[in-house]
Design an enzyme around this catalytic site. Structure first.
Site, PDB file in Angstrom:
ATOM      1  N   LEU A 123      -7.758 -68.220  -5.239  1.00 20.15           N
ATOM      2  CA  LEU A 123      -7.892 -69.425  -4.751  1.00 20.15           C
ATOM      3  C   LEU A 123      -6.623 -70.277  -4.261  1.00 20.15           C
ATOM      4  O   LEU A 123      -6.607 -71.193  -3.875  1.00 20.15           O
ATOM      5  CB  LEU A 123      -8.929 -70.513  -5.606  1.00 20.15           C
ATOM      6  CG  LEU A 123     -10.240 -70.050  -5.655  1.00 20.15           C
ATOM      7  CD1 LEU A 123     -10.980 -71.191  -6.696  1.00 20.15           C
ATOM      8  CD2 LEU A 123     -10.969 -70.076  -4.419  1.00 20.15           C
ATOM      9  N   PRO A 145      -4.247 -70.037 -14.848  1.00 18.14           N
ATOM     10  CA  PRO A 145      -5.225 -70.686 -15.653  1.00 18.14           C
ATOM     11  C   PRO A 145      -6.331 -71.203 -14.838  1.00 18.14           C
ATOM     12  O   PRO A 145      -7.426 -71.539 -15.501  1.00 18.14           O
ATOM     13  CB  PRO A 145      -4.440 -71.913 -16.388  1.00 18.14           C
ATOM     14  CG  PRO A 145      -3.391 -71.834 -15.249  1.00 18.14           C
ATOM     15  CD  PRO A 145      -3.087 -70.768 -14.635  1.00 18.14           C
ATOM     16  N   CYS A 146      -6.314 -71.277 -13.564  1.00 13.50           N
ATOM     17  CA  CYS A 146      -7.625 -72.112 -12.900  1.00 13.50           C
ATOM     18  C   CYS A 146      -9.068 -71.258 -12.984  1.00 13.50           C
ATOM     19  O   CYS A 146      -9.828 -71.862 -13.606  1.00 13.50           O
ATOM     20  CB  CYS A 146      -7.276 -72.174 -11.500  1.00 13.50           C
ATOM     21  SG  CYS A 146      -5.715 -72.997 -10.937  1.00 13.50           S
ATOM     22  N   HIS A 147      -8.902 -69.970 -13.064  1.00 18.38           N
ATOM     23  CA  HIS A 147      -9.977 -69.231 -13.143  1.00 18.38           C
ATOM     24  C   HIS A 147      -9.788 -67.796 -14.130  1.00 18.38           C
ATOM     25  O   HIS A 147     -10.576 -67.107 -14.339  1.00 18.38           O
ATOM     26  CB  HIS A 147     -10.697 -68.896 -11.849  1.00 18.38           C
ATOM     27  CG  HIS A 147     -11.110 -69.978 -11.266  1.00 18.38           C
ATOM     28  ND1 HIS A 147     -10.374 -70.583 -10.093  1.00 18.38           N
ATOM     29  CD2 HIS A 147     -12.199 -70.742 -11.313  1.00 18.38           C
ATOM     30  CE1 HIS A 147     -10.988 -71.495  -9.495  1.00 18.38           C
ATOM     31  NE2 HIS A 147     -12.149 -71.615 -10.195  1.00 18.38           N
ATOM     32  N   GLY A 148      -8.526 -67.808 -14.602  1.00 18.98           N
ATOM     33  CA  GLY A 148      -8.497 -66.538 -15.684  1.00 18.98           C
ATOM     34  C   GLY A 148      -7.862 -65.370 -15.036  1.00 18.98           C
ATOM     35  O   GLY A 148      -8.326 -64.384 -15.580  1.00 18.98           O
TER      36      GLY A 148
END
Length: 182
Positions: A123, A145-148
């Site tokens: 993203l 860290p937003c979605h791993g």
């Protein structure tokens, strides 16, 4: 004789009319060019954009194991001076284990230097791992860290929702310690 004079005048009128048509057409073309030229010139990239087209980076002060970030075309570019352990770890990965299979050799020009655009391919976030002490994920590269999403020491996606590896920008070594990105 009157017929000759009338014929001469009739011929000169046609010639004069043709000249006026040609002169008016030429002036119209020049006027249209004067209007269109600035419009087309305004579509060219500005000096600020052209200045960002390439970035020169001196790698001399970067010690082994250190990572730096530079900006190219408004994007962060991660430059990693990889250690021998990081290089061997990246080269040992089986391509079958990679969602976006790409060898380490295909991603670097010199094995000790990795240059990637630091934007997560999921993203568009900027992954962690550039600064000392930040989470580098399970594979020692970068972690978003937003979605791993986890990237390895070659910037390849190993785990998480990101579909592609961190992209490698066009760059070249101009000297042993200087690169030009773009």
């Amino acid at each position: 004789m009157a017929d000759t004079a009338a014929a001469a005048q009739a011929g000169s009128g046609d010639t004069r009319r043709d000249f006026l048509y040609l002169a008016a057409g030429a002036m119209g073309a020049v006027g249209a060019g004067a209007v269109v030229w600035p419009l087309i010139a305004s579509m060219n990239p500005s000096a600020e954009v052209l200045a960002l087209a390439s970035t020169e980076v001196d790698l001399g002060p970067v010690v082994e194991g250190q990572r730096i970030t530079v900006t190219w075309r408004g994007n962060p570019v991660f430059i990693d001076h990889r250690t021998a352990d990081q290089i061997s770890e990246a080269e040992a990965v089986a391509l079958d284990d990679l969602p976006d299979a790409e060898t380490d050799e295909a991603r670097v020009q010199k094995t000790e230097w990795l240059v990637v655009i630091g934007v997560c391919t999921h993203l568009g976030c900027v992954p962690l791992g550039q600064k000392t002490g930040q989470n580098r994920g399970e594979f020692g590269g970068w972690f978003c860290p937003c979605h791993g999403s986890h990237y390895d020491t070659s910037g390849r996606i190993r785990k998480g929702p990101a579909p592609l590896n961190l992209p490698v920008p066009p760059y070249e070594f101009t000297t042993d310690t200087t690169i030009v990105i773009g």
